[in-house]
Design a protein around this motif. Structure first.
Motif, PDB file in Angstrom:
ATOM      1  N   ASP A  12      36.982  -6.569  54.778  1.00  0.00           N
ATOM      2  CA  ASP A  12      36.168  -5.370  55.044  1.00  0.00           C
ATOM      3  C   ASP A  12      36.898  -4.145  54.874  1.00  0.00           C
ATOM      4  O   ASP A  12      37.663  -3.752  55.899  1.00  0.00           O
ATOM      5  N   GLN A  13      37.165  -3.341  53.572  1.00  0.00           N
ATOM      6  CA  GLN A  13      38.167  -2.207  53.465  1.00  0.00           C
ATOM      7  C   GLN A  13      37.709  -1.205  54.438  1.00  0.00           C
ATOM      8  O   GLN A  13      38.534  -0.473  54.604  1.00  0.00           O
ATOM      9  N   LYS A  14      36.664  -0.704  54.420  1.00  0.00           N
ATOM     10  CA  LYS A  14      36.202   0.323  55.138  1.00  0.00           C
ATOM     11  C   LYS A  14      36.446   0.204  56.491  1.00  0.00           C
ATOM     12  O   LYS A  14      37.180   1.087  57.120  1.00  0.00           O
ATOM     13  N   LEU A  15      36.299  -0.982  57.189  1.00  0.00           N
ATOM     14  CA  LEU A  15      36.693  -1.215  58.516  1.00  0.00           C
ATOM     15  C   LEU A  15      38.051  -1.320  58.808  1.00  0.00           C
ATOM     16  O   LEU A  15      38.741  -0.711  59.790  1.00  0.00           O
ATOM     17  N   THR A  16      38.882  -1.655  57.653  1.00  0.00           N
ATOM     18  CA  THR A  16      40.276  -1.731  57.837  1.00  0.00           C
ATOM     19  C   THR A  16      40.912  -0.195  57.907  1.00  0.00           C
ATOM     20  O   THR A  16      41.841  -0.002  58.740  1.00  0.00           O
ATOM     21  N   GLU A  17      40.095   0.559  57.002  1.00  0.00           N
ATOM     22  CA  GLU A  17      40.805   1.744  56.993  1.00  0.00           C
ATOM     23  C   GLU A  17      40.458   2.682  58.262  1.00  0.00           C
ATOM     24  O   GLU A  17      41.347   3.294  58.830  1.00  0.00           O
ATOM     25  N   GLU A  18      39.454   2.579  58.773  1.00  0.00           N
ATOM     26  CA  GLU A  18      39.228   3.032  59.970  1.00  0.00           C
ATOM     27  C   GLU A  18      39.954   2.637  61.137  1.00  0.00           C
ATOM     28  O   GLU A  18      40.251   3.506  62.026  1.00  0.00           O
ATOM     29  N   PHE A  19      40.247   1.318  61.220  1.00  0.00           N
ATOM     30  CA  PHE A  19      40.996   0.888  62.223  1.00  0.00           C
ATOM     31  C   PHE A  19      42.410   1.515  62.009  1.00  0.00           C
ATOM     32  O   PHE A  19      43.002   2.062  63.305  1.00  0.00           O
ATOM     33  N   TYR A  20      42.928   1.626  60.730  1.00  0.00           N
ATOM     34  CA  TYR A  20      44.499   2.195  60.971  1.00  0.00           C
ATOM     35  C   TYR A  20      44.343   3.669  61.029  1.00  0.00           C
ATOM     36  O   TYR A  20      45.345   4.479  61.517  1.00  0.00           O
ATOM     37  N   THR A  21      43.305   4.411  60.715  1.00  0.00           N
ATOM     38  CA  THR A  21      43.300   5.890  60.686  1.00  0.00           C
ATOM     39  C   THR A  21      42.727   6.257  62.232  1.00  0.00           C
ATOM     40  O   THR A  21      43.501   7.143  62.881  1.00  0.00           O
ATOM     41  N   ARG A  22      41.937   5.385  63.114  1.00  0.00           N
ATOM     42  CA  ARG A  22      41.578   5.859  64.150  1.00  0.00           C
ATOM     43  C   ARG A  22      42.790   5.486  65.303  1.00  0.00           C
ATOM     44  O   ARG A  22      43.175   6.185  66.027  1.00  0.00           O
ATOM     45  N   TRP A  23      43.313   4.386  65.093  1.00  0.00           N
ATOM     46  CA  TRP A  23      44.258   3.833  66.194  1.00  0.00           C
ATOM     47  C   TRP A  23      45.775   4.074  65.671  1.00  0.00           C
ATOM     48  O   TRP A  23      46.856   4.143  66.583  1.00  0.00           O
ATOM     49  N   PHE A  24      46.079   4.368  64.620  1.00  0.00           N
ATOM     50  CA  PHE A  24      47.521   4.655  64.145  1.00  0.00           C
ATOM     51  C   PHE A  24      47.792   5.850  63.607  1.00  0.00           C
ATOM     52  O   PHE A  24      49.069   5.974  63.025  1.00  0.00           O
ATOM     53  N   GLY A  25      47.126   6.614  63.324  1.00  0.00           N
ATOM     54  CA  GLY A  25      47.076   7.956  62.853  1.00  0.00           C
ATOM     55  C   GLY A  25      47.200   8.122  61.276  1.00  0.00           C
ATOM     56  O   GLY A  25      47.726   9.076  60.868  1.00  0.00           O
TER      57      GLY A  25
END
Length: 142
Positions: A12-25
């Protein structure tokens, strides 16, 4: 030679993108359209992640740029000033798995080749990649 990125396969590319943007900046640096969606580049300082959309099927072969197994590292990537000179320097040690390919449709001068390291890992060597210019309308969304 400079470090460039790690390519990741995403169920799930959108979920992965959200994870790295939210938690890792990370922030979106570029999106490149492909037949099955898009490849998304995320950036945090000098660190990049390249997100590939893949299905849920385990062990799916890649197309020379690394395995397409979900959750797996697809390839490691480095930037050079001249892909052809780098390949010439490798000589017979270069086991090319894909390319060299030109991506001038997206970035003038962007060229890439993929090679296999001694243990079978895929290594991408590129020249000319640049981030996409920021879209002010998207800045508030991310």
């Amino acid at each position: 030679m400079r470090w460039s990125h790690i390519g990741l396969n995403c169920r799930d590319q959108k979920l992965t993108e959200e994870f790295y943007t939210r938690w890792f900046g990370f922030t979106r640096a570029r999106a490149v359209p492909i037949p099955d969606g898009e490849i998304v580049f995320l950036r945090s300082g000098d660190a990049y992640l390249e997100l590939f959309p893949v299905g849920a099927e385990e062990g799916t072969p890649g197309q020379g740029d690394g395995p397409a197994t979900p959750g797996a590292v697809r390839h490691l990537a480095f930037q050079t000033d001249d892909v052809d000179a780098f390949l010439a320097g490798l000589g017979d040690e270069a086991e090319v798995t894909l390319g060299p390919l030109s991506f001038d449709d997206f970035i003038c001068g962007w060229r890439t080749v993929w090679i296999r390291d001694p243990d079978g890992a895929i290594v991408e060597i590129s020249q000319g990649y640049t981030d996409q210019e920021a879209d002010p309308a998207q800045a508030s969304v991310r």
